[in-house]
Design a protein around this motif. Structure first.
Motif, mmCIF file in Angstrom:
data_model
loop_
_atom_site.group_PDB
_atom_site.id
_atom_site.type_symbol
_atom_site.label_atom_id
_atom_site.label_comp_id
_atom_site.label_asym_id
_atom_site.label_seq_id
_atom_site.Cartn_x
_atom_site.Cartn_y
_atom_site.Cartn_z
ATOM 1 N N ASP A 104 28.885 -16.062 -66.715
ATOM 2 C CA ASP A 104 29.099 -16.310 -67.267
ATOM 3 C C ASP A 104 30.395 -15.251 -67.668
ATOM 4 O O ASP A 104 31.429 -15.633 -68.353
ATOM 5 N N THR A 105 30.876 -14.190 -66.342
ATOM 6 C CA THR A 105 31.977 -12.926 -67.017
ATOM 7 C C THR A 105 33.617 -13.068 -65.900
ATOM 8 O O THR A 105 33.159 -14.382 -65.225
ATOM 9 N N ASP A 106 34.136 -13.594 -66.232
ATOM 10 C CA ASP A 106 35.072 -13.421 -66.065
ATOM 11 C C ASP A 106 35.251 -12.880 -64.271
ATOM 12 O O ASP A 106 35.409 -11.663 -64.446
ATOM 13 N N PRO A 107 35.538 -14.106 -62.876
ATOM 14 C CA PRO A 107 35.685 -12.745 -61.881
ATOM 15 C C PRO A 107 36.610 -12.394 -61.280
ATOM 16 O O PRO A 107 37.717 -12.461 -61.374
ATOM 17 N N ILE A 108 36.438 -11.630 -60.381
ATOM 18 C CA ILE A 108 36.761 -10.439 -59.247
ATOM 19 C C ILE A 108 37.665 -12.131 -58.620
ATOM 20 O O ILE A 108 36.662 -12.081 -57.887
ATOM 21 N N VAL A 109 38.943 -11.544 -58.568
ATOM 22 C CA VAL A 109 39.504 -13.552 -57.127
ATOM 23 C C VAL A 109 39.776 -12.247 -56.009
ATOM 24 O O VAL A 109 40.505 -11.970 -56.106
#
Length: 443
Positions: free
Chosen positions: A425-430
């Motif tokens: 549920d965390t913001d990903p590294i893109v």
């Protein structure tokens, strides 16, 4: 800037001629296979095909992807067939990689055209557009991409949709489809740039791709159309199942695709973070490939846990680096390269990825592990899809050192790593679609 002078070459040659060790090496290596001559016998003896912890039943027969890049589909279906073999008391069983292959190609073509439309304002020479144009429907893929095909189309036994020639030798088919898609890309970009609608064009293009694939591969079963699977179990008892490809996944294999996640070891990026590969996908409307990036020991512990619980493990690695097909060994110390001045340990894993020395290229299945007295892995048993003529009747022993340095991904179930699920549920590294962590899908 400095050039190589002829005087330097003369000096280097004189130095070489006066060095008896280099001369001996030249005498040996100029008359034989370098890798065979550099085999470290002590490692060869140590890398035995014996494991104290294995899944109770391994898959049979050993599969062969032949001259195609379908390793990810073979590793996936080889994992799933174990449930069927146990459930129906089977001696042998094979699911159809060709069925998934057909629909993956079709979906990749559609996804490619969708991306071409989405990026038509980008210069055609931009790195992103050129990446899409390079090989949009290659044979490679990721576990996530397999589940997305399975969710939409299901799976069938191999007998229902067996290999055609072009699934086993896909190069010419891929070349023809690629040429057609590049032609379509130009049409779509030019029409969009002129302010015209392309929906009807795109629909006709995909219909033509489907027609061509039917010519090359054969018409596949429809996802919701019934088929009948007849087979004998180990005791010679005849059994028959009538179902659909989609129901086969849900009711017969009982494959719960949302339960599976991919653990990644990418030391270039922070651990305990989600990583998303931007625009790397096959089915329009689904999520791009994502991983949970964790330390390599977490991957190893997850493998041991699954094997102890009688579950094989899909994994992605850099193969055939340090792999000997004749002996069935994957060991970074199997060849004594230091004898000729090459130290493969001089560069760490992160640097190898950064400098294009290593990337994820192949998917296989782990079916066993040998643990030391402290319960730590020493070596792994690997099921490959290169036929029973490679390795030790199709299987390899992979050392734990190799695992640490060249394994990048393992697939597990969420229930096996509850402490990591919250990271979903965390913001990903893109990362961009051409990043090395997306390479398995671009093989």
């Amino acid at each position: 800037m400095s050039e190589i002078s002829l005087n330097s070459i003369a000096q280097w040659t004189e130095s070489f001629e006066k060095d008896p060790v280099s001369k001996l090496a030249a005498s040996v290596f100029q008359h034989g296979n370098i890798e065979e001559l550099l085999i470290n016998r002590s490692r060869e003896i140590a890398d035995i095909h014996v494991f104290n912890t294995k899944v109770q039943q391994e898959g049979a027969p050993v599969t062969d992807q032949k001259a195609s890049g379908r390793c990810w589909l073979f590793a996936s279906t080889n994992m799933l067939r174990l449930k069927l073999m146990s459930k129906f008391n089977l001696k042998e069983c094979q699911l159809s990689p060709s069925y998934l292959f057909f629909y993956d190609k079709l979906e990749k073509a559609n996804y490619f055209l969708d991306q071409i439309c989405d990026t038509y304002k980008e210069d055609v020479s931009s790195r992103l557009v050129q990446f899409f144009l390079t090989d949009p429907i290659g044979d490679g893929g990721q576990f996530t991409m397999m589940t997305q095909i399975v969710d939409k189309y299901g799976i069938v036994p191999n007998a229902v949709y067996p290999d055609s020639y072009n699934t086993t030798a896909s190069r010419v088919m891929n070349k023809l489809l690629l040429a057609k898609l590049r032609e379509y890309a130009q049409i779509l970009r030019e029409k969009l740039a002129a302010g015209k609608s392309v929906e009807d064009d795109k629909a006709k293009m995909i219909a033509e791709v489907y027609r061509l694939q039917c010519i090359f591969l054969g018409v596949p079963p429809a996802p919701d159309k019934e088929f009948t699977w007849d087979f004998y179990d180990k005791d010679g008892k005849f059994q028959t199942i009538t179902t659909t490809p989609k129901a086969f996944v849900k009711d017969v294999i009982e494959f719960d695709t949302p339960e599976y996640i991919s653990l990644l070891n990418d030391p270039r990026n922070p651990y305990n973070r989600m990583i998303k590969i931007d625009r790397l996908n096959n089915v329009v409307g689904t999520n791009p490939v994502t991983y949970l990036n964790v330390e390599i020991d977490v991957l190893a512990d997850a493998v041991v846990h699954r094997i102890k619980n009688n579950k094989a493990v899909f994994f992605g690695t850099d193969t055939p680096k340090f792999m000997d097909n004749n002996r069935g060994i994957m060991d970074i110390d199997l060849w004594d390269y230091k004898l000729i001045g090459y130290d493969h340990r001089a560069v760490d894993k992160a640097s190898r990825v950064l400098y294009n020395q290593s990337l994820m290229t192949h998917a296989m299945l782990i079916t066993g592990v040998h643990l030391d007295d402290n319960g730590k892995p020493v070596r792994y048993r690997v099921e490959n899809s290169w036929s029973n003529k490679k390795g030790s009747e199709g299987y390899y022993v992979m050392t734990h050192d190799y695992f640490k340095e060249y394994v990048y991904q393992v697939v597990v179930e969420k229930s096996e790593v509850p402490e990591l699920v919250k990271l979903l549920d965390t913001d990903p590294i893109v990362l961009p679609p051409y990043d090395p962590m997306g390479a398995l899908a671009n093989m």
